[in-house]
Write a protein that holds these residues in place. Structure first.
Motif, PDB file in Angstrom:
ATOM      1  N   ASP A 141       6.663   2.899   3.209  1.00  0.00           N
ATOM      2  CA  ASP A 141       8.071   3.077   2.799  1.00  0.00           C
ATOM      3  C   ASP A 141       8.049   3.601   1.362  1.00  0.00           C
ATOM      4  O   ASP A 141       7.066   3.495   0.566  1.00  0.00           O
ATOM      5  CB  ASP A 141       8.656   1.793   2.568  1.00  0.00           C
ATOM      6  N   ASP A 142       8.770   4.349   1.053  1.00  0.00           N
ATOM      7  CA  ASP A 142       9.116   4.885  -0.303  1.00  0.00           C
ATOM      8  C   ASP A 142       7.842   5.918  -0.648  1.00  0.00           C
ATOM      9  O   ASP A 142       7.362   5.773  -2.004  1.00  0.00           O
ATOM     10  CB  ASP A 142       9.225   3.881  -1.527  1.00  0.00           C
TER      11      ASP A 142
ATOM     12  N   GLU B  11      14.223  10.085   4.508  1.00  0.00           N
ATOM     13  CA  GLU B  11      14.949   9.069   4.250  1.00  0.00           C
ATOM     14  C   GLU B  11      16.153   9.687   3.199  1.00  0.00           C
ATOM     15  O   GLU B  11      15.780  10.434   2.368  1.00  0.00           O
ATOM     16  CB  GLU B  11      14.588   7.637   3.847  1.00  0.00           C
TER      17      GLU B  11
HETATM   18 CA    CA Z   1      12.741   3.730   1.353  1.00  0.00          CA
END
Ligand code: CA
Ligand code: C2E
Ligand code: CA
Length: 865
Positions: free
Chosen positions: A761-762, A817
């Motif tokens: 993530d990220d 995202e």
């Molecule tokens: Ca994220």
């Protein structure tokens, strides 16, 4: 000692043996004496009987003459009651004595019994006499009935005496009598029958020839006497002859000879009182004679007894003296040997029981015992020293004065060595317990003590205490980039620099990891403390050379000052901690001072934490769902579950407001658990519906849960049976994954074994290198939305493109995202992103809205164009 005791004991034994012999002699003599005394009643009975017979004879002859009895009696000057009374009394008394006597002394008690029984019949004769109807036949029968048992009894008695005499060798007379018992008895019996014949002759009992009968008895008694006299020794014979020389006996003899010579007529013709009385004399002669013998015997026995008693006394006295001497000797022995031995034994017991308290007793007199006793004293002294030392050691009082004393012997020596070793070990352990091994600085425990002590000092003396919380910036990166050895070297160098910047009273300590504190004692105000913090931060900013490499590590410093509201060291440390947290939050490599705002923020955090706990326990949390679509066709791939906290007033708290807090406080573990089980529920429901069964669900998991080793097993065991886990995806932050690459890789692998896809993530916000990414074989990269937002800039676009290429090169899916526009979506698709997510498609929505949203947005993406 024994040479004294043994002969004395032997002498004592002999004396007691002698004494017991004398005692037995005396006992026998006493028996004879008693037997002799008991013979007297028998003899009295004989003479009583004779008197009885005489009275009866008088009565009989009177009535035989047909005379008036009372007249005759009066004429004769007789008083029948006085005549008969004493006789009866004597007889009665004798019988009572006989029956009461201890018959054990009689050789033939049956004979005595017969006499007593026969004598009891005398009452019959008494009655006859009283009634004056006594016939000649009565008297005759009486004579036979009484005389025979009497003779038997007498003989039995004499035999008894003889038997007794055998027991008493000293009683010569008894010896003599015993030897002649039969002859003596025959003689006495003969005399007795002679006296009876005399009476019979004189009173003229219907004998055919009274004179002849008397002569026969007279000769029989003479023969018996001759026989007896022949057997007796001179002394006894003289005694008997003395008796026969008594006037009564002489007169009796003369009377007897007169009868035999026919000079004295028989029968009632000449019943003179005198002749009757002579008959009585004769009968009582036998009794007298026996009596005399018995008296002699008694005397003899008494003599023997007295002598025996005297000897016994003498023996006893000797025995007593010997006993006293012997006992004295034994007593001496007890005093000299036994008591000291007892004393030593008691002490030995005492010592072996561990009682080393000295008992104050006199030293034994026996020299050897005294020596042992003194040795025991030494032993006790040594043992007490050793005991005290052992006590001190086991209590850990190495500074105890007892440990300075010297204990003797090898035990003492080894004890001293143990003390030395222990002291050294203890001080080492103590140092270790209070110091950090790597840097040698005081550790957290010692630091807390130092802070508390300094606080107390400031409180009493005034002045303030500054506490600096020093935290290395990005120490993890140093560890990762240069290895743990380099990390250690940096920590050691940090310690040295901090110490170098500290002053006399200041204390620099390592709390653990890359956290240090510096205690600045006695500062005037916060500026002093900040100044010190700046000094330390500057010193740290200088590059350090570690293993040939030059490393620069900045620090963030939190400063707290003790004031009246600070009570404990923990409180002060917490304030400095909050300040350094703030420094980190504000970009690191800076000094921050604790202030009230920080304190309030901290208070708020605490409150929030408390509320989150309650929300977790109750129904305060919800999952919202944001769709993720496939690129380039924009079909719905699945959803990302995003956490929401519904507060009591109905408001919604976003994860950014509480997830970081939860991660700080470990609450995150419970939060993630809750999220996972909610996700299972949703996924299960979707998989039960043919319309939604292929939807994926991506769940965010805190990196804190990644390296614990429990994540995969937790899901395997926690997920409901039958749930298709290949539709579950986990999103893990880059920094979390790279904290401990090996542990993360293992967990990711385990998750993939379960069919679960893992996304970073990220992506792009951390420091991952391609090399390290290869070490953690995830399924997809979720590029941080900051890159998507920056599509206006050409260079940023190229980064976005590069990240997609990177994912492709690593054979990973690329997820974008934060896609808010159709243009972004098109661009991303053109770069090769495989998935997209963002407001452009939908905002996160409650579960209830997912179904309607899916229905409204057909698989064919209406917005794609
Ligand atoms: Ca994220
Ligand atoms: P994240 O994993 O990066 O989640 C995506 C965040 O971006 C979400 O914010 C989402 O609402 C937001 N977002 C989605 N599309 C757009 C867009 O087009 N524009 C913008 N500006 N934002 C968009 P959210 O829900 O506030 O979550 C924030 C962060 O909280 C998440 O970032 C995630 O790191 C964390 N988080 C959320 N839910 C959970 C959870 O259940 N567990 C854990 N451990 N962390 C969670
Ligand atoms: Ca996420």
């Amino acid at each position: 000692m024994l040479s004294v005791v043994v002969p004395l004991a032997a002498a004592l034994f002999l004396v007691f043996d002698d004494v017991s012999h004398h005692q037995s002699v005396r006992r026998e003599a006493t028996r004879i004496e008693r037997a002799a005394n008991q013979t007297k009643p028998l003899l009295n009975a004989q003479s009583g009987l004779s008197a009885d017979m005489r009275a009866a004879a008088v009565v009989s002859s009177v009535s035989g003459l047909g005379l008036d009895l009372s007249g005759i009696v009066a004429a004769l000057g007789l008083d029948l009651s006085t005549e008969l009374g004493p006789a009866r009394a004597i007889l009665d008394e004798a019988l009572i004595e006989i029956s009461a006597a201890e018959r054990e002394y009689w050789a033939d008690p049956a004979a005595v019994d017969a006499f007593v029984t026969a004598s009891e019949d005398r009452t019959r004769y008494h009655d006859l006499i009283d009634d004056m109807v006594l016939t000649t036949a009565d008297l005759d029968r009486m004579r036979v009935e009484l005389q025979t048992p009497l003779a038997t009894a007498t003989q039995a008695q004499i035999s008894s005496l003889g038997v007794l005499a055998l027991d008493v060798p000293r009683a010569g007379l008894l010896d003599d009598l015993a030897a002649n018992a039969a002859a003596a008895d025959a003689y006495l019996t003969a005399i007795h029958s002679q006296s009876a014949s005399l009476v019979a002759y004189l009173v003229g009992f219907g004998l055919e020839d009274p004179a002849e009968a008397f002569a026969a008895s007279y000769q029989a008694s003479e023969v018996a006497w001759q026989r007896l006299a022949a057997g007796l020794d001179t002394t006894t014979l003289q005694r008997f002859e003395a008796l026969r020389a008594e006037p009564d006996w002489v007169e009796f003899d003369a009377l007897s000879e007169a009868i035999i010579a026919g000079e004295l007529s028989s029968g009632p013709l000449e019943p003179t009182i005198r002749s009757i009385e002579l008959g009585v004399t004769v009968s009582s002669f036998a009794a007298d004679m026996t009596d005399q013998v018995i008296a002699q015997l008694g005397e003899e026995a008494a003599l023997v007894s007295t002598e025996a008693a005297a000897q016994e006394r003498r023996a006893l006295v000797i025995g007593f003296v010997i006993a006293v001497v012997t006992l004295g000797s034994v007593g001496g022995a007890v005093t000299m040997i036994v008591r000291p031995l007892r004393h030593l034994e008691a002490r030995a017991h005492q010592i072996s029981a561990g009682d080393l308290e000295p008992t104050i007793t006199a030293r034994p007199l026996l020299r050897e015992a005294a020596v042992i006793d003194e040795a025991m004293d030494d032993m006790v002294r040594s043992l007490s020293v050793i005991e005290r030392q052992a006590e001190a050691l086991s209590a850990g009082r190495l500074d105890a004065s007892s440990l300075q004393e010297s204990a003797p012997g090898r035990l003492g020596e080894s004890l001293r060595q143990s003390v030395d070793q222990l002291s050294e070990l203890t001080s080492r352990l103590d140092h270790q317990a209070r110091h950090d091994i790597l840097t040698g600085l005081p550790n957290r425990a010692a630091a807390m003590e130092a802070i508390d002590a300094a606080l107390a000092r400031r409180r009493s003396r005034g002045g303030q205490l500054g506490l600096l919380f020093v935290d290395l910036d990005e120490f993890k990166r140093i560890n990762d980039d240069h290895g743990h050895a380099a990390g250690d070297a940096v920590l050691v160098e940090t310690a040295a620099r901090l110490v170098a910047q500290s002053r006399g009273r200041d204390v620099v300590a390592r709390l653990g990891g890359d956290e240090f504190i510096a205690l600045i004692d006695d500062v005037d105000d916060i500026d002093d403390a900040v100044e010190a913090a700046g000094r330390m931060a500057r010193a740290m900013a200088e590059p350090m050379s570690v293993g040939g490499a030059s490393i620069t590590s900045t620090v963030s410093v939190g400063v707290a000052l003790s004031d009246s509201s600070v009570i404990t060291g923990e409180q002060l440390l917490h304030r400095a901690d909050l300040a350094v947290y703030q420094a980190k939050a504000l970009g690191r490599s800076r000094v921050e001072v604790f202030d009230d705002d920080l304190g309030e923020a901290d208070d708020e955090r605490r409150l929030l934490e408390h509320e989150l706990r309650e929300a977790l326990a109750g129904a305060g949390l919800e999952l919202w769902y944001q769709p993720i679509v496939d690129l380039p066709n924009h079909r719905v791939w699945g959803f990302e579950a995003l956490l929401r906290w519904r507060t009591e007033d109905g408001g919604l708290r976003m994860p950014d407001q509480f997830i970081p807090l939860a991660e700080q406080s470990n609450l995150i573990v419970a939060v993630d658990d809750w999220v996972l089980s909610s996700a299972y529920e949703t996924l299960g429901a979707w998989q039960a519906d043919v319309e939604t069964k292929d939807l994926h669900l991506a769940v965010n998991i805190s990196s804190r849960n990644l390296t614990g080793g429990q994540l995969a097993t937790g899901i395997r065991d926690g997920a409901p049976a039958g749930l298709d886990l290949s539709r579950l995806g986990l999103e893990l932050t880059e920094t979390g994954l790279l904290d401990d690459v090996d542990a993360a890789a293992a967990t990711v692998h385990e998750l993939q074994q379960l069919g679960i896809g893992v996304a970073i993530d990220d992506f792009g916000t951390g420091h991952s290198s391609v090399a390290r990414l290869r070490g953690v074989p995830v399924n997809r990269l979720k590029v941080d939305r900051s890159y998507i937002a920056a599509t206006e800039d050409a260079s940023d676009r190229s980064i976005l493109s590069t990240l997609a290429s990177l994912a492709a090169a690593l054979e990973l899916e690329a997820v974008a995202e934060g896609v808010e526009t159709a243009a972004q979506a098109r661009l991303l698709a053109s770069f090769g992103y495989t998935h997209a997510q963002g407001y452009h498609y939908a905002r996160p929505m409650p579960l209830a809205e997912v179904g309607p949203w899916l229905a409204a947005n057909d698989r064919a993406d209406s917005r794609a164009g």
